[in-house]
Design an enzyme around this catalytic site. Structure first.
Site, PDB file in Angstrom:
ATOM      1  N   SER A 159       3.838   2.361  -8.172  1.00  0.00           N
ATOM      2  CA  SER A 159       2.713   3.009  -8.246  1.00  0.00           C
ATOM      3  C   SER A 159       2.891   4.324  -9.103  1.00  0.00           C
ATOM      4  O   SER A 159       3.968   4.703  -9.298  1.00  0.00           O
ATOM      5  CB  SER A 159       2.185   3.428  -6.684  1.00  0.00           C
ATOM      6  OG  SER A 159       1.133   4.012  -6.822  1.00  0.00           O
ATOM      7  N   TYR A 171       2.861   6.694   1.946  1.00  0.00           N
ATOM      8  CA  TYR A 171       2.638   6.014   0.588  1.00  0.00           C
ATOM      9  C   TYR A 171       3.413   6.258  -0.508  1.00  0.00           C
ATOM     10  O   TYR A 171       4.250   5.749  -1.290  1.00  0.00           O
ATOM     11  CB  TYR A 171       1.191   5.733   0.340  1.00  0.00           C
ATOM     12  CG  TYR A 171       0.852   4.857  -0.910  1.00  0.00           C
ATOM     13  CD1 TYR A 171       0.571   3.471  -0.556  1.00  0.00           C
ATOM     14  CD2 TYR A 171       0.803   5.190  -2.234  1.00  0.00           C
ATOM     15  CE1 TYR A 171       0.317   2.573  -1.442  1.00  0.00           C
ATOM     16  CE2 TYR A 171       0.713   4.181  -3.216  1.00  0.00           C
ATOM     17  CZ  TYR A 171       0.243   2.851  -2.887  1.00  0.00           C
ATOM     18  OH  TYR A 171       0.013   1.746  -4.021  1.00  0.00           O
TER      19      TYR A 171
HETATM   20  N1  LIG Z   1      -4.968  -1.243  -6.663  1.00  0.00           N
HETATM   21  C1  LIG Z   1      -4.246  -0.204  -7.086  1.00  0.00           C
HETATM   22  O1  LIG Z   1      -4.802   0.905  -7.677  1.00  0.00           O
HETATM   23  C2  LIG Z   1      -2.684   0.037  -6.893  1.00  0.00           C
HETATM   24  C3  LIG Z   1      -2.275   0.997  -7.816  1.00  0.00           C
HETATM   25  C4  LIG Z   1      -0.841   1.158  -7.617  1.00  0.00           C
HETATM   26  C5  LIG Z   1      -0.066   0.286  -6.971  1.00  0.00           C
HETATM   27  N2  LIG Z   1      -0.660  -0.708  -6.204  1.00  0.00           N
HETATM   28  C6  LIG Z   1       0.131  -1.520  -5.382  1.00  0.00           C
HETATM   29  O2  LIG Z   1      -0.170  -3.036  -5.713  1.00  0.00           O
HETATM   30  C7  LIG Z   1       0.206  -3.849  -4.782  1.00  0.00           C
HETATM   31  C8  LIG Z   1      -0.758  -4.744  -4.659  1.00  0.00           C
HETATM   32  O3  LIG Z   1      -2.025  -4.048  -4.174  1.00  0.00           O
HETATM   33  P1  LIG Z   1      -3.440  -4.493  -4.368  1.00  0.00           P
HETATM   34  O4  LIG Z   1      -4.298  -3.241  -5.178  1.00  0.00           O
HETATM   35  O5  LIG Z   1      -3.587  -5.775  -5.180  1.00  0.00           O
HETATM   36  O6  LIG Z   1      -3.980  -4.736  -3.165  1.00  0.00           O
HETATM   37  P2  LIG Z   1      -4.832  -6.202  -2.435  1.00  0.00           P
HETATM   38  O7  LIG Z   1      -5.285  -5.468  -1.038  1.00  0.00           O
HETATM   39  O8  LIG Z   1      -5.781  -6.625  -3.255  1.00  0.00           O
HETATM   40  O9  LIG Z   1      -3.604  -6.956  -2.121  1.00  0.00           O
HETATM   41  C9  LIG Z   1      -2.378  -6.820  -1.518  1.00  0.00           C
HETATM   42  C10 LIG Z   1      -2.092  -7.977  -0.899  1.00  0.00           C
HETATM   43  O10 LIG Z   1      -0.831  -7.926  -0.242  1.00  0.00           O
HETATM   44  C11 LIG Z   1      -0.820  -8.727   1.074  1.00  0.00           C
HETATM   45  N3  LIG Z   1      -0.122  -7.974   2.306  1.00  0.00           N
HETATM   46  C12 LIG Z   1      -0.345  -6.832   2.774  1.00  0.00           C
HETATM   47  N4  LIG Z   1       0.464  -6.728   3.703  1.00  0.00           N
HETATM   48  C13 LIG Z   1       1.302  -7.698   3.801  1.00  0.00           C
HETATM   49  C14 LIG Z   1       2.426  -8.180   4.604  1.00  0.00           C
HETATM   50  N5  LIG Z   1       3.028  -7.437   5.745  1.00  0.00           N
HETATM   51  N6  LIG Z   1       3.184  -9.187   4.323  1.00  0.00           N
HETATM   52  C15 LIG Z   1       2.858 -10.053   3.169  1.00  0.00           C
HETATM   53  N7  LIG Z   1       1.456  -9.991   2.423  1.00  0.00           N
HETATM   54  C16 LIG Z   1       0.904  -8.607   2.937  1.00  0.00           C
HETATM   55  C17 LIG Z   1      -2.433  -8.846   1.451  1.00  0.00           C
HETATM   56  O11 LIG Z   1      -2.800  -9.696   2.247  1.00  0.00           O
HETATM   57  C18 LIG Z   1      -3.182  -8.861   0.145  1.00  0.00           C
HETATM   58  O12 LIG Z   1      -3.080 -10.268  -0.461  1.00  0.00           O
HETATM   59  C19 LIG Z   1       0.440  -2.926  -3.590  1.00  0.00           C
HETATM   60  O13 LIG Z   1       2.022  -2.833  -3.472  1.00  0.00           O
HETATM   61  C20 LIG Z   1      -0.105  -1.796  -3.829  1.00  0.00           C
HETATM   62  O14 LIG Z   1       0.484  -0.502  -3.173  1.00  0.00           O
HETATM   63  C21 LIG Z   1      -2.026  -0.880  -6.314  1.00  0.00           C
END
Ligand SMILES: NC(=O)c1ccc[n+]([C@@H]2O[C@H](COP(=O)([O-])OP(=O)(O)OC[C@H]3O[C@@H](n4cnc5c(N)ncnc54)[C@H](O)[C@@H]3O)[C@@H](O)[C@H]2O)c1
Length: 277
Positions: A141, A154
């Site tokens: 991130s 986080y």
């Molecule tokens: N969206 C953003 O702005 C952003 C920015 C930086 C990093 N991220 C990171 O990107 C990654 C994906 O996030 P996203 O934005 O697509 O969110 P999202 O909520 O759309 O998707 C996250 C997915 O992870 C799954 N998940 C959660 N806990 C779990 C577990 N214990 N076991 C298995 N699966 C699990 C959820 O069911 C979901 O399908 C994460 O690691 C998040 O921290 C997101």
């Protein structure tokens, strides 16, 4: 022309939603076979819609046995493993430092960092057993690189992802295994609505609102989308990045390259005040 990931088999944790789903779709379009490993069973229908190239297995990345089983499932389903994407995540514990909740912190680290270690452990064991190279891609991130983007659990956990990837580059490199991280900035996914308690039915509307509101203040004048991250994941998964390991690639439209806030305009304003005397 041969597709970028033709013949490769990948596991994508968190592949049911947001960034992970974008990665799954891009990998399939690039010719890979993909296992969606997620705690949300909507992944089964997503895999069905993608046809023979995808399969779903229920996985909780906070559970060691479950991570191990997701790799075994991929091998059983598609015969081998070439790419592991450690992407599953959520916001985790919302506490500030002054109100820190030790158990919440541990749970957040287990979800966002220990899961990445386990993904490395079991995918690397599989690559070594099959006598092949392998690529591990982990979703960090902007909070892997700077403070202030999120809460302390986080931020600490996402910084740990950088340490894991660099250690993996050193330890696993001699086995022909590469490990890299992507550091997304503001990416429009359901994590936004989940973090702020907006109900699923209004998620898209909320995301559109945020995109319009936050885009103009980004260096790139827009927010990011899962496809932006998926493109870099495809590069890191592919042989195009054969000599890239231990890297952390920001996918943030430049956001972590600039000072947050209004530094430049502060200087201009202060100089104006000084001249006005
Ligand atoms: N969206 C953003 O702005 C952003 C920015 C930086 C990093 N991220 C990171 O990107 C990654 C994906 O996030 P996203 O934005 O697509 O969110 P999202 O909520 O759309 O998707 C996250 C997915 O992870 C799954 N998940 C959660 N806990 C779990 C577990 N214990 N076991 C298995 N699966 C699990 C959820 O069911 C979901 O399908 C994460 O690691 C998040 O921290 C997101």
């Amino acid at each position: 022309m041969t597709k970028l990931l033709e013949g490769k088999v990948a596991v994508v944790t968190g592949g049911t939603s947001g960034i992970g789903r974008g990665i799954v779709e891009r990998f399939v379009a690039e010719g890979a076979k993909v296992v969606i490993a997620d705690i949300r069973d909507e992944g089964a229908a997503i895999a069905r819609d993608l046809g023979d190239a995808a399969a779903y297995t229920h996985t909780d990345v906070t559970d060691e046995g479950s991570v191990r089983d997701s790799i075994s499932f991929a091998v059983k389903q598609f015969g081998r493993l070439d790419v592991m994407v450690n992407n599953a995540g959520a916001q985790g514990d919302p506490s500030s430092i002054l109100e820190a909740d030790a158990d919440g912190f541990d749970r957040t680290v287990a979800l966002l960092a220990r899961s990445v270690l386990l993904g490395h452990k079991y995918s690397a064991a599989q690559f070594i057993e099959q006598g092949s190279k392998g690529s591990i891609v982990s979703t960090g991130s902007a909070a892997s690189l700077q403070g202030g983007w999120s809460t302390v659990g986080y931020t600490a956990a996402k910084h740990a992802v950088v340490g894991l990837v660099r250690q993996a580059a050193a330890e696993l490199g001699p086995h022909g295994i590469r490990s890299n991280a992507i550091a997304p900035g503001i990416i429009m996914t359901p994590i936004m609505s989940r973090t702020f308690g907006v109900e699923d039915a209004r998620s898209e509307e909320f995301i559109e609102f945020l995109a319009a509101r936050l885009g103009p203040s980004q260096p790139s004048l827009r927010v990011g989308y899962p496809a932006d991250v998926a493109a870099v994941a495809a590069f890191l998964a592919s042989d195009l990045s054969e000599y890239v390991s231990g890297a952390v690639i920001p996918v943030d439209g430049g956001a972590t390259s600039v000072t947050l806030g209004t530094f430049a305009s502060d200087v201009v304003a202060a100089a104006g005040e000084f001249s006005a005397g």
